[in-house]
Scaffold this active site. Structure first.
Site, mmCIF file in Angstrom:
data_model
loop_
_atom_site.group_PDB
_atom_site.id
_atom_site.type_symbol
_atom_site.label_atom_id
_atom_site.label_comp_id
_atom_site.label_asym_id
_atom_site.label_seq_id
_atom_site.Cartn_x
_atom_site.Cartn_y
_atom_site.Cartn_z
ATOM 1 N N GLY A 1 0.789 -1.082 0.077
ATOM 2 C CA GLY A 1 0.075 0.057 -0.239
ATOM 3 C C GLY A 1 0.904 1.399 0.036
ATOM 4 N N SER A 2 0.247 2.284 0.509
ATOM 5 C CA SER A 2 1.043 3.411 0.469
ATOM 6 C C SER A 2 2.114 3.567 1.327
ATOM 7 C CB SER A 2 -0.037 4.787 0.916
ATOM 8 O OG SER A 2 -0.435 4.752 2.060
ATOM 9 N N GLU B 1 5.779 -3.372 0.922
ATOM 10 C CA GLU B 1 5.853 -3.261 -0.470
ATOM 11 C C GLU B 1 5.042 -1.931 -0.380
ATOM 12 O OE1 GLU B 1 5.387 -1.979 -3.852
ATOM 13 O OE2 GLU B 1 3.994 -3.803 -3.968
ATOM 14 N N LEU B 2 5.743 -0.603 -0.909
ATOM 15 C CA LEU B 2 4.903 0.766 -0.453
ATOM 16 C C LEU B 2 4.997 1.335 -2.012
ATOM 17 C CD1 LEU B 2 6.465 1.613 2.927
ATOM 18 C CD2 LEU B 2 4.520 0.256 2.302
ATOM 19 N N CYS C 1 2.119 0.423 -8.552
ATOM 20 C CA CYS C 1 3.447 1.018 -7.954
ATOM 21 C C CYS C 1 4.548 1.210 -8.786
ATOM 22 C CB CYS C 1 3.670 0.344 -6.638
ATOM 23 S SG CYS C 1 3.739 -1.296 -6.979
ATOM 24 N N GLU D 1 3.581 10.264 -6.213
ATOM 25 C CA GLU D 1 2.991 9.117 -7.031
ATOM 26 C C GLU D 1 1.456 9.406 -7.444
ATOM 27 O OE1 GLU D 1 2.638 4.367 -6.246
ATOM 28 O OE2 GLU D 1 2.288 5.798 -4.571
#
Length: 514
Positions: free
Chosen positions: A248-249, A268-269, A302, A396
């Site tokens: 996520g963020s 995992e950002l 992402c 992003e």
């Protein structure tokens, strides 16, 4: 209300989607599909109506899941690796069987075109297959303790031991495949898993869990709950949870870490992926790939192509080629097989990107094409030459937009790429090996894709980033390492090695001393 008909739940979810009914996503707690006291409705971004409803986890549900996970950890740890591998292999086969129906469900909840949803389900099947293969390889080693005098006469061995209870928190943009990674690898490692679905895709999440149960996963291996951030924080703080995998963020990832405390984390950002197009690049290929991978899933990835840096000597030609490719993309109903760009996750997300495009144009950028919003659908936007401090460059975007900027010198473009707080993946189009090696060495990212864009991933290859893109690596092999601990066995006074000492060396004589 509860239901222990594990084999029928998947069929029910898929049949509701096919009939265009509201798909009901239950919780799966202590071996039963369960309803609770509250529901949350999901409005499909393309249809603009309620498409699914999820029963929300309350305090009682969390406590029941906690107890079931604690007991389930012992059950799953006793399963042989071969039996776990067989379940995962059957799950891969079931994903192939239900591919098109799962893709339709993804399209309903998320507005992702069925062609992209189908590819995601293909990846689910591949991920389960790789998880099955990696399960068979879990082992350990005999340690060379007898190489030192203190270890002579003893034996030491290691094994990869399951951690017990894992927590998987999945995102909306690839809810099926990213759950396959987390839940598949956790089960492969011998853990039980608490799953928190994304609020935007509860039915897809329930379908993947139901598929694994239909493949023979023991009910003790998984607890599924639906809810928002408050639920996630509560689950992160449970003392039974030993490892958390979150996608996520960056901001939410930091909150997960705070709530988790001293637990093992795989985060995992976010990303703000850069792709570099050098002066020797195949421009037609680069334009075609950047168009296809910059707007797939409406840019909600992402590693989606966001920033493209084109060498000044080829930038105009590249922009012209890219504009043509972007304008050829088919935008529309995600249920139609020809659609390439559907909706973003909701109207607020599309409106945010629309505003960033307008702000960049106000700062001097050129809108080459697209950027028109209708509800949650944004036509693919291509923004040329925005300033480096524009929001659409610095942050992003996670939406249907690509920006193209010019560069003169390779060291300069590397510095501009690295100026981002994120470092997940980068793309590079060039024919020069020295440029490839420089990029691999100097770009602050987890991976560099050569003659491809940033938006390329193989599910059996390590995936993850640096800086605010997180830490840990997603792929079954590396996730199994994160989901297990090294457990050592020391056996005293019993050795598989020789224990005798060598005879003493002869004393030196005059001749040898000379």
């Amino acid at each position: 209300m509860s239901d222990d008909g594990r084999g029928s739940e998947l069929a029910g979810l898929l049949e509701q989607a096919e009939a265009e009914e509201v798909v009901v996503a239950k919780a799966f707690i202590a071996g039963r599909w369960t309803t609770t006291t509250q529901r949350h409705d999901r409005v499909g971004p393309w249809l603009r109506r309620v498409v699914s409803t999820a029963w929300q986890a309350d305090a009682d549900v969390v406590e029941a899941a906690r107890e079931a996970a604690r007991d389930g950890a012992r059950v799953v740890a006793r399963l042989s690796p071969a039996s776990r591998a067989e379940v995962l292999a059957r799950a891969a086969d079931l994903a192939v069987v239900h591919r098109d129906r799962l893709a339709r469900l993804i399209a309903l909840e998320l507005g992702k075109p069925v062609r992209d949803g189908g590819k995601e389900v293909d990846r689910v099947a591949d991920t389960f297959t790789v998880c099955a293969d990696e399960t068979r390889r879990i082992g350990g080693e005999v340690l060379p303790v007898a190489g030192y005098a203190s270890g002579v006469g003893n034996t030491a061995m290691t094994m990869r031991a399951p951690l017990g209870v894992a927590l998987a928190i999945t995102p909306f943009n690839a809810p099926a495949n990213l759950l396959a990674h987390k839940l598949g690898a956790s089960f492969a490692a011998g853990n039980t898993t608490l799953v928190k679905s994304p609020p935007q895709a509860p039915a897809v999440t329930a379908a993947v869990v139901a598929l694994l149960l239909e493949a023979g996963m023991p009910p003790a291996a998984v607890q599924l709950m639906h809810g928002g951030g408050e639920l996630g924080a509560r689950l992160c703080g449970l003392p039974e949870v030993a490892v958390i995998s979150f996608t996520g963020s960056a901001e939410t990832g930091a909150a997960v870490a705070r709530a988790a405390g001293a637990k093992r984390l795989v985060l995992e950002l976010g990303g703000n992926a850069a792709t570099i197009v050098c002066d020797d690049a195949d421009l037609s290929r680069a334009a075609r790939i950047c168009a296809a991978t910059g707007y797939s899933n409406s840019g909600q990835s992402c590693i989606s192509v966001q920033r493209v840096y084109a060498h000044a000597s080829v930038a105009d030609v590249f922009v012209a080629l890219l504009t043509k490719e972007v304008e050829a993309l088919v935008v529309g109903d995600p249920q139609q097989p020809q659609t390439e760009v559907g909706s973003m996750v909701d109207e607020a997300a599309a409106s945010r990107v629309e505003g960033w495009i307008a702000a960049a144009v106000a700062q001097g950028a050129v809108l080459a094409t697209g950027g028109v919003r209708d509800g949650a659908t944004l036509t693919p936007g291509l923004v040329v030459d925005p300033p480096d401090d524009a929001d659409i460059v610095r942050h992003e975007a996670f939406g249907a937009v690509v920006v193209v900027m010019r560069f003169e010198d390779f060291d300069e473009v590397v510095e501009r790429c690295n100026a981002s707080r994120y470092g997940l993946q980068a793309g590079l189009f060039t024919q020069r090996l020295d440029t490839v090696l420089r990029a691999w060495r100097d770009l602050e990212v987890g991976a560099v894709v050569v003659n491809g864009s940033s938006n390329f991933r193989l599910d059996h290859v390590p995936f993850g980033g640096v800086k605010d893109s997180g830490f840990g690596r997603e792929s079954p092999r590396h996730m199994i390492e994160d989901y297990t601990s090294v457990k050592t066995l020391l056996v005293k006074d019993l050795s598989v090695w020789g224990t005798e000492s060598a005879p003493p060396a002869p004393a030196p004589t005059k001749e040898t001393r000379a």
